[in-house]
Design a protein around this motif. Sequence first.
Motif, mmCIF file in Angstrom:
data_model
loop_
_atom_site.group_PDB
_atom_site.id
_atom_site.type_symbol
_atom_site.label_atom_id
_atom_site.label_comp_id
_atom_site.label_asym_id
_atom_site.label_seq_id
_atom_site.Cartn_x
_atom_site.Cartn_y
_atom_site.Cartn_z
ATOM 1 N N VAL A 3 27.173 26.922 68.113
ATOM 2 C CA VAL A 3 26.572 27.057 69.444
ATOM 3 C C VAL A 3 26.058 25.707 69.947
ATOM 4 O O VAL A 3 26.255 25.345 71.111
ATOM 5 N N ASN A 4 25.413 24.948 69.084
ATOM 6 C CA ASN A 4 24.892 23.634 69.477
ATOM 7 C C ASN A 4 26.016 22.693 69.884
ATOM 8 O O ASN A 4 25.894 21.934 70.854
ATOM 9 N N SER A 5 27.103 22.740 69.165
ATOM 10 C CA SER A 5 28.247 21.893 69.466
ATOM 11 C C SER A 5 28.845 22.241 70.822
ATOM 12 O O SER A 5 29.146 21.357 71.627
ATOM 13 N N ILE A 6 29.011 23.519 71.068
ATOM 14 C CA ILE A 6 29.591 23.955 72.336
ATOM 15 C C ILE A 6 28.673 23.616 73.502
ATOM 16 O O ILE A 6 29.123 23.145 74.552
ATOM 17 N N ALA A 7 27.373 23.816 73.332
ATOM 18 C CA ALA A 7 26.419 23.507 74.400
ATOM 19 C C ALA A 7 26.423 22.019 74.735
ATOM 20 O O ALA A 7 26.494 21.636 75.917
#
Length: 79
Positions: free
Chosen positions: A47-51
Amino acid sequence: MACDACFSDVFKQKIGRCKTCMWQLTVLSLIGWPTWFYLFADTPKSVNSIALFFFCCAFSGLLLLHLIVLCWRKLTGRQ
């Protein structure tokens, strides 16, 4: 974002003219992309990577739009 150089907050009038916005987007892109590559390139589905990836795309896309409109205004003589 409003700055002292822009007399209106209408998006069409500011795009390609607001140097403050362009510098901020440049700095955010220069910080964001290396951070994403260093911290999240190996886990692209987190999720952090995508955000962070979407934020970096937004910064770079808006900077690109500013630069395209700036060049178009310079070529057509509309300042």
